[in-house]
Design an enzyme around this catalytic site. Structure first.
Site, mmCIF file in Angstrom:
data_model
loop_
_atom_site.group_PDB
_atom_site.id
_atom_site.type_symbol
_atom_site.label_atom_id
_atom_site.label_comp_id
_atom_site.label_asym_id
_atom_site.label_seq_id
_atom_site.Cartn_x
_atom_site.Cartn_y
_atom_site.Cartn_z
ATOM 1 N N GLU A 57 -0.997 -9.202 -0.645
ATOM 2 C CA GLU A 57 -2.471 -9.179 -0.251
ATOM 3 C C GLU A 57 -3.011 -9.466 -1.538
ATOM 4 O OE1 GLU A 57 -2.196 -6.076 2.688
ATOM 5 O OE2 GLU A 57 -2.889 -7.384 4.217
ATOM 6 N N GLU A 88 4.724 -5.172 6.845
ATOM 7 C CA GLU A 88 3.859 -3.934 8.002
ATOM 8 C C GLU A 88 4.635 -3.647 9.160
ATOM 9 O OE1 GLU A 88 2.485 -6.495 6.269
ATOM 10 O OE2 GLU A 88 0.761 -5.688 4.889
ATOM 11 N N GLY A 138 0.471 -5.035 1.117
ATOM 12 C CA GLY A 138 -0.569 -4.897 -0.018
ATOM 13 C C GLY A 138 -0.479 -5.607 -1.204
ATOM 14 N N ALA A 188 0.868 -1.051 0.144
ATOM 15 C CA ALA A 188 -0.061 -0.160 -0.121
ATOM 16 C C ALA A 188 0.933 1.183 0.053
ATOM 17 C CB ALA A 188 -0.704 0.065 1.398
HETATM 18 N N1 CO8 Z 1 4.593 3.155 -1.068
HETATM 19 C C1 CO8 Z 1 5.016 4.236 -1.529
HETATM 20 N N2 CO8 Z 1 6.029 4.525 -1.982
HETATM 21 C C2 CO8 Z 1 6.822 3.317 -2.378
HETATM 22 C C3 CO8 Z 1 6.314 2.181 -1.866
HETATM 23 C C4 CO8 Z 1 5.218 2.001 -0.789
HETATM 24 N N3 CO8 Z 1 4.818 0.729 -0.430
HETATM 25 N N4 CO8 Z 1 7.458 1.245 -1.968
HETATM 26 C C5 CO8 Z 1 8.468 1.810 -2.802
HETATM 27 N N5 CO8 Z 1 7.994 3.173 -2.806
HETATM 28 C C6 CO8 Z 1 8.692 4.143 -3.549
HETATM 29 C C7 CO8 Z 1 9.947 4.538 -2.885
HETATM 30 O O1 CO8 Z 1 9.479 5.301 -1.836
HETATM 31 C C8 CO8 Z 1 10.725 5.365 -4.002
HETATM 32 O O2 CO8 Z 1 10.259 6.614 -4.366
HETATM 33 P P1 CO8 Z 1 11.432 7.672 -4.519
HETATM 34 O O3 CO8 Z 1 12.085 7.392 -5.541
HETATM 35 O O4 CO8 Z 1 10.402 8.932 -4.845
HETATM 36 O O5 CO8 Z 1 12.029 7.540 -3.196
HETATM 37 C C9 CO8 Z 1 10.497 4.259 -5.122
HETATM 38 O O6 CO8 Z 1 9.157 3.554 -4.971
HETATM 39 C C10 CO8 Z 1 11.460 3.301 -5.396
HETATM 40 O O7 CO8 Z 1 11.587 2.485 -4.083
HETATM 41 P P2 CO8 Z 1 13.164 2.301 -3.558
HETATM 42 O O8 CO8 Z 1 13.956 3.479 -3.844
HETATM 43 O O9 CO8 Z 1 12.828 2.112 -2.124
HETATM 44 O O10 CO8 Z 1 13.437 0.819 -4.092
HETATM 45 P P3 CO8 Z 1 14.437 -0.098 -3.593
HETATM 46 O O11 CO8 Z 1 14.805 -1.114 -4.871
HETATM 47 O O12 CO8 Z 1 15.514 0.518 -2.985
HETATM 48 O O13 CO8 Z 1 13.818 -1.086 -2.274
HETATM 49 C C11 CO8 Z 1 11.748 -2.059 -1.520
HETATM 50 C C12 CO8 Z 1 12.748 -1.792 -2.875
HETATM 51 C C13 CO8 Z 1 12.512 -3.054 -0.560
HETATM 52 C C14 CO8 Z 1 10.590 -2.770 -1.966
HETATM 53 C C15 CO8 Z 1 11.369 -0.685 -0.719
HETATM 54 O O14 CO8 Z 1 10.840 0.227 -1.472
HETATM 55 C C16 CO8 Z 1 10.431 -0.977 0.365
HETATM 56 O O15 CO8 Z 1 10.937 -1.423 1.376
HETATM 57 N N6 CO8 Z 1 9.112 -0.543 0.243
HETATM 58 C C17 CO8 Z 1 8.012 -0.747 1.047
HETATM 59 C C18 CO8 Z 1 7.696 -2.115 1.248
HETATM 60 C C19 CO8 Z 1 6.493 -2.217 2.362
HETATM 61 O O16 CO8 Z 1 6.836 -1.878 3.515
HETATM 62 N N7 CO8 Z 1 5.451 -2.448 1.886
HETATM 63 C C20 CO8 Z 1 4.247 -2.563 2.829
HETATM 64 C C21 CO8 Z 1 3.570 -1.181 2.946
HETATM 65 S S1 CO8 Z 1 2.296 -1.027 4.177
HETATM 66 C C22 CO8 Z 1 1.099 -2.013 3.551
HETATM 67 O O17 CO8 Z 1 1.033 -2.619 2.379
HETATM 68 C C23 CO8 Z 1 -0.112 -2.169 4.369
HETATM 69 C C24 CO8 Z 1 -1.381 -2.689 3.729
HETATM 70 C C25 CO8 Z 1 -2.528 -2.635 4.267
HETATM 71 C C26 CO8 Z 1 -3.138 -1.267 4.583
HETATM 72 C C27 CO8 Z 1 -4.541 -1.282 4.558
HETATM 73 C C28 CO8 Z 1 -5.259 0.005 5.207
HETATM 74 C C29 CO8 Z 1 -6.517 -0.603 5.748
#
Ligand code: CO8
Length: 257
Positions: free
Chosen positions: A111, A131, A108, A65
């Site tokens: 999911e 998460e 997400g 998400a």
């Molecule tokens: N949300 C927003 N932006 C994201 C996300 C995300 N989940 N994942 C990646 N991005 C963005 C980064 O911020 C980055 O943007 P920018 O260039 O502007 O800084 C761009 O995508 C590229 O990402 P990275 O530079 O981080 O790329 P890497 O190759 O270094 O890393 C990863 C890749 C490991 C996937 C890393 O991006 C990461 O850890 N992402 C987050 C993963 C995560 O924690 N996912 C869970 C999110 S929470 C969730 O899903 C909850 C769901 C339920 C919600 C329900 C509510 C009711």
């Protein structure tokens, strides 16, 4: 209809929906959710479509998400808008769906893949519910569907530590049906979808409904439900066509309602 965060293509009786937010690794914001739900519901209503494939990019199916969108929200924002509840409608589609997962399927994203009926992974796929590392828990069914798919031991470890699984581990654990080389993933997913779409549409819907019922009910009730649906397929002309084609040693032509 044109969308800002997804691409929709049709080929014969299959449809391909591609998440297209490369700048955010296909992070699932509200626009993505609304567009995926609107597009797939439209495809679901289309009698010419027999299976829908959902995919992302080679680098990311979806990295979760959208954290930046969620970060400033209050409890009341989340509760009153019932944040992300519309994703349930993807799981409620009657048309079978295939998730073709390459790269990150986190939070997400994992999911979303689990909301689909068949889950195919490339050898580069990475699954997880990280998460907890953000101070939250899964919110689109991850704690429930992952546990049903891989069992308590692994689901608990993934949800409590944020550890991810590679494709091989996901396949061993029963999360994905098959792992294929990344370069073949889309072709394989479309081929599976083409096979499903070539079956009787109402009977495929019933098969999907029967399997999904196993997640909701007891064994005895589920078997009873299956038997009633089994009886019901004898009201579908495709049952006559399928069995007649077998007896006549020819390929069946389904599509009879
Ligand atoms: N949300 C927003 N932006 C994201 C996300 C995300 N989940 N994942 C990646 N991005 C963005 C980064 O911020 C980055 O943007 P920018 O260039 O502007 O800084 C761009 O995508 C590229 O990402 P990275 O530079 O981080 O790329 P890497 O190759 O270094 O890393 C990863 C890749 C490991 C996937 C890393 O991006 C990461 O850890 N992402 C987050 C993963 C995560 O924690 N996912 C869970 C999110 S929470 C969730 O899903 C909850 C769901 C339920 C919600 C329900 C509510 C009711």
């Amino acid at each position: 209809m044109t969308y800002g965060t997804i691409l929709v293509e049709r080929k014969d009786r299959t449809a391909l929906v591609t998440l297209n937010r490369p700048e955010a690794l296909n992070a699932l914001n509200l626009q993505v959710m609304n567009e995926v739900v609107a597009a797939t519901e439209e495809l679901d209503r289309d009698p010419d479509i027999g299976c829908i494939v959902l995919t992302g990019s080679e680098r990311a199916f979806a990295a979760g998400a959208d954290i930046k969108e969620m970060r400033p929200r209050s409890y009341m924002d989340m509760y009153l808008s019932d944040w992300f509840t519309a994703w349930d409608r993807l799981g409620a589609l009657r048309t079978p769906t295939v998730a073709a997962v390459s790269g990150y399927a986190l939070g997400g994203g994992c999911e979303l893949a689990m909301l689909c009926d068949i889950l195919l992974a490339s050898d580069t796929a990475v699954f997880g519910q990280p998460e907890i590392k953000l101070g939250v828990i899964p919110g689109i069914g991850g704690s429930q569907r992952l546990t049903r798919a891989v069992g308590k031991a692994k689901a608990m470890e993934l949800c409590l530590t944020g550890r991810t699984m590679d494709a091989a581990e996901a396949e061993r654990a029963g999360l994905v049906s098959r792992v294929v080389p990344a370069a073949d993933l889309l072709a394989e997913a479309l081929s599976v979808a083409g096979t499903v779409a070539g079956m009787s549409a109402p009977v495929a819907m019933m098969a999907k409904e029967a399997v999904n019922r196993s997640f909701e009910t007891t064994l005895a009730e589920g078997v009873r439900f299956e038997r009633r649906l089994f009886h019901a397929v004898f009201a579908v002309e495709d049952q006559k066509e399928g069995m007649t084609a077998f007896a006549e040693k020819r390929v069946p032509v389904f599509g009879h309602r």
